[in-house]
Design an enzyme around this catalytic site. Structure first.
Site, PDB file in Angstrom:
ATOM      1  N   VAL A   1      41.420 -13.079 -39.231  1.00  0.00           N
ATOM      2  CA  VAL A   1      40.769 -12.096 -38.359  1.00  0.00           C
ATOM      3  C   VAL A   1      39.395 -11.789 -38.920  1.00  0.00           C
ATOM      4  O   VAL A   1      39.247 -11.467 -40.102  1.00  0.00           O
ATOM      5  CB  VAL A   1      41.604 -10.789 -38.267  1.00  0.00           C
ATOM      6  CG1 VAL A   1      40.841  -9.715 -37.491  1.00  0.00           C
ATOM      7  CG2 VAL A   1      42.946 -11.053 -37.610  1.00  0.00           C
TER       8      VAL A   1
ATOM      9  N   ALA B   1      36.678  -9.486 -43.008  1.00  0.00           N
ATOM     10  CA  ALA B   1      37.667 -10.434 -42.497  1.00  0.00           C
ATOM     11  C   ALA B   1      38.926 -10.345 -43.347  1.00  0.00           C
ATOM     12  O   ALA B   1      38.933  -9.687 -44.389  1.00  0.00           O
ATOM     13  CB  ALA B   1      37.117 -11.853 -42.552  1.00  0.00           C
ATOM     14  N   LYS B   2      39.964 -10.975 -42.924  1.00  0.00           N
ATOM     15  CA  LYS B   2      41.177 -11.113 -43.737  1.00  0.00           C
ATOM     16  C   LYS B   2      41.984 -12.272 -43.177  1.00  0.00           C
ATOM     17  O   LYS B   2      41.898 -12.583 -41.976  1.00  0.00           O
ATOM     18  CB  LYS B   2      42.022  -9.836 -43.689  1.00  0.00           C
ATOM     19  CG  LYS B   2      42.862  -9.646 -44.933  1.00  0.00           C
ATOM     20  CD  LYS B   2      42.025  -9.107 -46.081  1.00  0.00           C
ATOM     21  CE  LYS B   2      42.839  -8.919 -47.339  1.00  0.00           C
ATOM     22  NZ  LYS B   2      42.053  -8.225 -48.372  1.00  0.00           N
ATOM     23  N   GLY B   3      42.778 -12.873 -44.043  1.00  0.00           N
ATOM     24  CA  GLY B   3      43.677 -13.941 -43.605  1.00  0.00           C
ATOM     25  C   GLY B   3      45.070 -13.668 -44.118  1.00  0.00           C
ATOM     26  O   GLY B   3      45.250 -12.921 -45.094  1.00  0.00           O
TER      27      GLY B   3
ATOM     28  N   ASP C   1      44.067 -12.631 -52.476  1.00  0.00           N
ATOM     29  CA  ASP C   1      44.684 -11.319 -52.205  1.00  0.00           C
ATOM     30  C   ASP C   1      46.144 -11.464 -52.657  1.00  0.00           C
ATOM     31  O   ASP C   1      46.463 -12.347 -53.464  1.00  0.00           O
ATOM     32  CB  ASP C   1      44.541 -10.948 -50.716  1.00  0.00           C
ATOM     33  CG  ASP C   1      44.944  -9.501 -50.431  1.00  0.00           C
ATOM     34  OD1 ASP C   1      44.180  -8.586 -50.764  1.00  0.00           O
ATOM     35  OD2 ASP C   1      46.051  -9.271 -49.896  1.00  0.00           O
TER      36      ASP C   1
END
Ligand code: NAD
Length: 425
Positions: free
Chosen positions: A72, A117-119, A158
């Protein structure tokens, strides 16, 4: 299902949805303080791009599993999207969206030119062999390839991912490009262009924020840390090195307590050998929930979101909470903590050290140049303390909590860029 309004249907409330509700609540509060109009609020509450992918992974016994993956990009108005990649069985599109949104405000707050953002991949990495993990990572990267790149979106470690994961991502991206692209990820091994000081940067930032918020000598200050991974373990170490007495830590295996203070170096060695802190001989066993209720000066949640809730907040005795994790405190718990006079250094400030040094890593990669660990630490300290002072000043001036002030600054900077850039077409 709309992500614009907090979910009220109990059956739909997953931990990820709760995290997104918290993020939307915090945005709404900041937008109110800033007097933003409805259109801009809606833009800021909505991710710019969300991609859901199915990732097939061939297991060692020949079986084929298919897991869900996400990337995202919440906002790219201030620069390329930036954010970690999480491997955790409970991750979902809502959690990844919340984490991406927090990244947007965090980058703006500390003044680095990135969006958020992040995944995530909904898998427990502990159940995979290294080869399975490599295949999964490379296939996931291949699926999100159109989104990422050093000028577009730069992943980092992360929960459940590490330097090795970043090396595989860098290699997969580079093979597809036809040349080496170190700047596509940060938090990679130093031999591949990783920055000195990146692996401990989030924790160093937690230490800097905690000591600044304490405002007195750390000598003998008692600390409890939830989570003993990439953030929690070095944070415990750095706080202990500064003179604090870390009396309790926990990880997924259990929690341990020693009233006289834990030997963090020995505990880290023990956890590395046995896979967790449970059973550490120089400490007593503690219940997971008991850690939050200890009579300590400082509590550092450094595991997952939504762990400080209205259920346990009334029993928290620490006067200072420094959020190493993203989103550990629910809005309901926040209200209780404020009522009890507890100071909370919010995630987007307290754990910003990681993305600050990720930014420094990316700058070094783009210039094909290397800075010393001293240079990196100096810049980290400068940006952390600069943001800390801005947040505390605004909070004092306007009678806000540190979380509200941090969000007003972060959201305000992103809103300002939207207003200046205007809307295309
Ligand atoms: P990690 O996977 O390295 O460590 C997570 C730790 O939490 C592990 O020790 C795990 O055992 C523990 N844990 C999980 N569930 C727990 C539970 N119920 N009780 C106690 N411990 C539990 O992940 P990390 O990179 O250290 O990330 C931790 C938090 O910090 C996350 O919220 C992440 O988003 C945030 N964060 C990480 C970074 C970074 O640079 N890694 C940067 C900013 C924020």
């Amino acid at each position: 299902m709309s992500i614009m309004v907090p979910s009220k249907t109990p059956a739909l409330i997953t931990p990820g949805r709760q995290a997104l509700d918290s993020a939307l609540h915090q945005l709404d509060q900041a937008a109110g303080h800033l007097g933003l109009d409805d259109g801009l609020r809606t833009m800021l509450a909505t991710p710019r791009r969300s991609l859901t992918v199915s990732v097939p992974v061939r297991r060692e016994d020949g079986r084929l599993d298919v897991v869900q993956g996400y990337r995202v990009q919440h906002n790219v108005s201030r620069g390329p999207a930036k954010g970690g990649l999480r491997f955790h069985p409970a991750t979902d599109i809502h959690e990844v969206t919340a984490l991406a949104m927090w990244m947007t405000w965090k980058c703006a707050l500390v003044g680095i030119p990135y969006g958020g953002a992040k995944g995530g991949v909904a898998i427990d990495p502990a159940v995979l062999t290294t080869r399975e993990l490599e295949r999964l990572t490379r296939r996931y990267v291949n699926e999100i390839l159109p989104l990422i790149g050093p000028e577009k979106d730069i992943p980092a470690p992360d929960v459940g991912t590490d330097e090795q994961t970043m090396a595989w991502i860098m290699d997969t991206y580079s093979v597809n490009a036809g040349y080496s692209v170190p700047g596509v990820v940060t938090g990679k091994p130093t031999t591949l262009g990783g920055s000195l000081g990146r692996s401990g940067a989030t924790s160093r930032g937690v230490q800097i924020a905690a000591l600044a918020a304490l405002g007195r000598s750390p000598e003998g200050v008692t600390v409890a840390v939830q989570g003993f991974g990439k953030v929690g373990a070095p944070a415990a170490q750095y706080l202990s090195d500064a003179g604090c007495k870390v009396v309790a830590v926990s990880d997924v295996s259990g929690a341990v307590h020693a009233a006289g203070g834990l030997d963090i170096a020995k505990l880290r060695a023990y956890a590395a050998e046995t896979g967790g802190v449970r059973g550490f001989h120089q400490a007593d066993a503690l219940g997971h929930d008991e850690l939050f209720e200890l009579d300590v000066d400082v509590l550092v949640p450094a595991a997952l979101e939504g762990v400080i809730t209205e259920a346990n907040a009334p029993r928290i005795r620490a006067r200072l909470i420094v959020e190493g994790a993203n989103g550990p405190t629910t809005p309901e718990a926040d209200e209780i903590l404020v009522g009890n006079g507890t100071t909370v250094v919010p995630d987007i400030l307290a754990n910003a050290g990681g993305v600050i040094v990720s930014y420094l890593e990316w700058v070094q990669n783009m210039q094909a140049y290397t800075w010393s660990s001293g240079d990196v630490e100096l810049k980290l300290r400068e940006l952390m303390l600069g943001a800390f002072s801005e947040v505390t000043s605004l909070a004092a001036d306007r009678g806000l909590t540190l979380r509200e002030a941090a969000h007003v600054i972060g959201v305000g900077r992103v809103a300002e860029v939207h207003q200046m850039r205007g809307l295309y077409p």
